[in-house]
Design an enzyme around this catalytic site. Structure first.
Site, PDB file in Angstrom:
ATOM      1  N   ASN A  52       0.817  -1.217   0.000  1.00 51.37           N
ATOM      2  CA  ASN A  52       0.000   0.000   0.000  1.00 51.37           C
ATOM      3  C   ASN A  52       0.847   1.262   0.000  1.00 51.37           C
ATOM      4  O   ASN A  52       0.318   2.359  -0.092  1.00 51.37           O
ATOM      5  CB  ASN A  52      -0.955   0.009   1.197  1.00 51.37           C
ATOM      6  CG  ASN A  52      -2.079  -1.000   1.016  1.00 51.37           C
ATOM      7  OD1 ASN A  52      -2.324  -1.455  -0.090  1.00 51.37           O
ATOM      8  ND2 ASN A  52      -2.748  -1.352   2.098  1.00 51.37           N
ATOM      9  N   ARG A 122      -6.157  -1.013  -8.270  1.00 55.72           N
ATOM     10  CA  ARG A 122      -6.841   0.198  -7.843  1.00 55.72           C
ATOM     11  C   ARG A 122      -5.861   1.348  -7.642  1.00 55.72           C
ATOM     12  O   ARG A 122      -6.187   2.502  -7.872  1.00 55.72           O
ATOM     13  CB  ARG A 122      -7.575  -0.116  -6.532  1.00 55.72           C
ATOM     14  CG  ARG A 122      -8.622   0.842  -6.140  1.00 55.72           C
ATOM     15  CD  ARG A 122      -9.539   0.182  -5.133  1.00 55.72           C
ATOM     16  NE  ARG A 122      -8.804  -0.712  -4.259  1.00 55.72           N
ATOM     17  CZ  ARG A 122      -8.219  -0.328  -3.137  1.00 55.72           C
ATOM     18  NH1 ARG A 122      -8.292   0.911  -2.746  1.00 55.72           N
ATOM     19  NH2 ARG A 122      -7.573  -1.209  -2.389  1.00 55.72           N
ATOM     20  N   ASP A 146      -9.099  -4.952  -6.062  1.00 52.98           N
ATOM     21  CA  ASP A 146     -10.016  -5.817  -5.314  1.00 52.98           C
ATOM     22  C   ASP A 146     -11.439  -5.319  -5.456  1.00 52.98           C
ATOM     23  O   ASP A 146     -11.694  -4.132  -5.433  1.00 52.98           O
ATOM     24  CB  ASP A 146      -9.653  -5.798  -3.828  1.00 52.98           C
ATOM     25  CG  ASP A 146      -8.436  -6.652  -3.558  1.00 52.98           C
ATOM     26  OD1 ASP A 146      -8.214  -7.592  -4.330  1.00 52.98           O
ATOM     27  OD2 ASP A 146      -7.741  -6.368  -2.583  1.00 52.98           O
ATOM     28  N   ASP A 336      -8.141  -3.822   5.926  1.00 50.09           N
ATOM     29  CA  ASP A 336      -7.246  -4.909   5.495  1.00 50.09           C
ATOM     30  C   ASP A 336      -6.974  -5.940   6.595  1.00 50.09           C
ATOM     31  O   ASP A 336      -6.605  -7.073   6.313  1.00 50.09           O
ATOM     32  CB  ASP A 336      -5.893  -4.328   5.049  1.00 50.09           C
ATOM     33  CG  ASP A 336      -5.974  -3.695   3.666  1.00 50.09           C
ATOM     34  OD1 ASP A 336      -6.979  -3.904   2.978  1.00 50.09           O
ATOM     35  OD2 ASP A 336      -5.015  -3.005   3.280  1.00 50.09           O
TER      36      ASP A 336
END
Ligand code: UD1
Length: 447
Positions: A52, A122, A146, A336
């Site tokens: 991330n 994304r 996702d 997450d």
């Protein structure tokens, strides 16, 4: 009227309905992970760099010509996809060994992000801010990743519009244009990670000062700010919910060397693995200051977690205790972490209630956990989990990255064999999950 206000589609674009496979692993469509019931885990595991973070750091190489050297890069499929997207835009990349990436922006940028790459992750939406801030236009196909249900981008659009960008929708996606962005005062109605990142990365080259109130303050945003500052950007309030960005002149930023922060979600995954299988493990490189709330929850469940010089030592109780929790923006429990905590609750003593506040669609893996014998009932955005004595191995499907990893971890406590398919999702975000768990003594293989 600004397009973000008059066009509701920015508020209801549904991301990632398609699942294109990462280019490098087309064969993964037939690969599976097989997990056998595990004895207690022992030893050490090293936490890799954060997915991330790294994808967002890669996107800011669009802001300035130069060479960028990223270290502690996780070896995951999404990094390859981001390299493909950046190459299509004009930034070249070269891997040095497994964990270093050299990206070169020679100034020859075409600000058109093709659908074939954008659709896969994304984080591809993160090229929007740098492209419109530096090149004055961005054509971007709708982002993928996702599938958590609706993933709107109205806050990204509204923030950039406040800085003078114009947006239009066409059949391929969105087109943003701007002469030079102007600094603005922007208050986010929700501390969206993606919107904060896009506004921030556009603002570093805007004319004047931009203030982002109610900014997201995830550790990965701090990492992004730190890299931008090293590049020459001027940012105040790093790590707080008020970011003040003094725009720099185009051409004043430069390429840098930067180490990606360690992945708090992967760290949490190895803690969950110990909690579920039992044992005593050193999770090297885990940063407790980034994981305060989730460590607190693990501790409430009975897991013992001791900060060490370089990470955490984790020991498991005889049996976990069920807990209630809700997902919230950082420093709350990240969405997450949720599949891991749900998997742990499913074999705990007692009943736990889980509330998903961020992505209502993110409960789809529960059906898979129930195939393993978990007792879970979904009611709207709540899940009620009644702990069972043990799970029973069977065939399950990974619906997304984190849920896939949670199914692998759940398999450690299941009697018999758990076979997880669609593992390309796991490969998108986990750097050698199977190898790392095997290194701790788990019986986990890729077949
Ligand atoms: C989210 C998580 C992040 C996690 C990442 C990857 C939060 C706050 N964010 O970041 O921790 O690492 O997924 O799984 O937990 N929203 C809008 N309009 C927008 C943008 C977002 O309404 O323009 C809403 C979303 O629908 C969602 C919430 O804001 O309910 C959080 O979205 P955001 O933080 O932007 O998501 P990601 O950046 O994907």
């Amino acid at each position: 009227m600004a397009l973000a206000q008059k066009n509701p589609i920015f508020g209801c674009i549904s991301w990632g309905k398609r699942y294109l496979l990462p280019l490098r692993e087309h064969t993964d469509c037939v690969m599976q992970i097989v997990v056998e019931h595990s004895e207690a885990l022992r030893g050490e595991v090293q936490v890799p760099g954060a997915k991330n973070s790294v994808l967002k750091l890669m996107a800011v190489t669009l802001l300035a010509e130069g060479e960028y050297r990223l270290t502690n890069v996780p070896d995951i499929a999404d990094v390859d996809t981001m390299c493909d997207l950046l190459r299509a835009l004009g930034v070249q990349s070269k891997k040095v060994g497994t964990h270093e990436l050299v990206l070169t922006n020679s100034g020859n940028i075409t600000p058109v992000a093709p659908f074939e790459f954008v659709d896969r992750i994304r984080a591809s939406i993160n090229v929007l801010g740098p492209l419109v801030g530096r090149y004055g236009s961005a054509d971007i196909a709708m982002p993928g990743g996702d599938d958590f249900g609706s993933r709107p981008i109205d806050l990204h659009v509204a923030g950039l519009e406040a800085m003078g960008a114009r947006f239009e929708l066409n059949k391929d996606g969105i087109r943003a244009t701007a002469k030079r962005l102007q600094g603005a005062s922007i208050e986010l109605k929700f501390p969206s990670v993606g919107a904060t990142e896009n506004i921030l990365t556009a603002a570093v080259l805007a004319n004047g000062v931009t203030v982002i109130d109610n900014a997201a303050r995830e550790p990965e945003i701090v990492d992004l700010c730190n890299m931008l500052v090293a590049m020459g950007a001027q940012i105040e309030g790093i790590g707080t919910s008020r970011l003040v960005i003094h725009g720099s002149k185009k051409g004043s930023l430069r390429g840098v060397r930067h180490a990606v922060i360690n992945d708090r979600v992967q760290a949490a995954t190895y803690i969950a693995a110990v909690a579920i299988a039992g044992g005593d493990v050193q999770v090297r490189g885990a940063r407790p200051e980034h994981m305060e709330m989730v460590i607190n929850k693990y501790t409430q469940m009975g897991v013992s977690i001791y900060p060490q010089r370089d990470g955490l030592r984790v020991t498991a109780p005889e049996r976990l205790t069920a807990i209630d929790f809700a997902t919230l923006p950082y420093p709350g429990i990240a969405t997450d972490y949720k599949p891991l905590l749900v998997a742990m609750n499913s074999i705990s003593s007692g009943v736990g209630i889980v509330t998903e506040n961020l992505f209502p669609g993110r409960f789809r893996y529960i059906e898979e956990l129930c195939k393993l014998g978990a007792d879970i009932r979904i009611d709207g955005h709540h899940a009620v989990i009644k702990g069972v004595d043990h799970l029973i191995g069977t065939a399950v499907t990974a619906p997304d990255i984190r849920a896939g990893a949670a199914l692998v971890v759940a398999g450690l406590a299941a009697h018999g064999e758990t076979v997880i398919s669609e593992i390309h999702h796991i490969d998108r975000g986990y750097d050698d999950l199977v190898g790392r768990l095997s290194g701790l003594g788990a019986d986990v293989t890729r077949v």
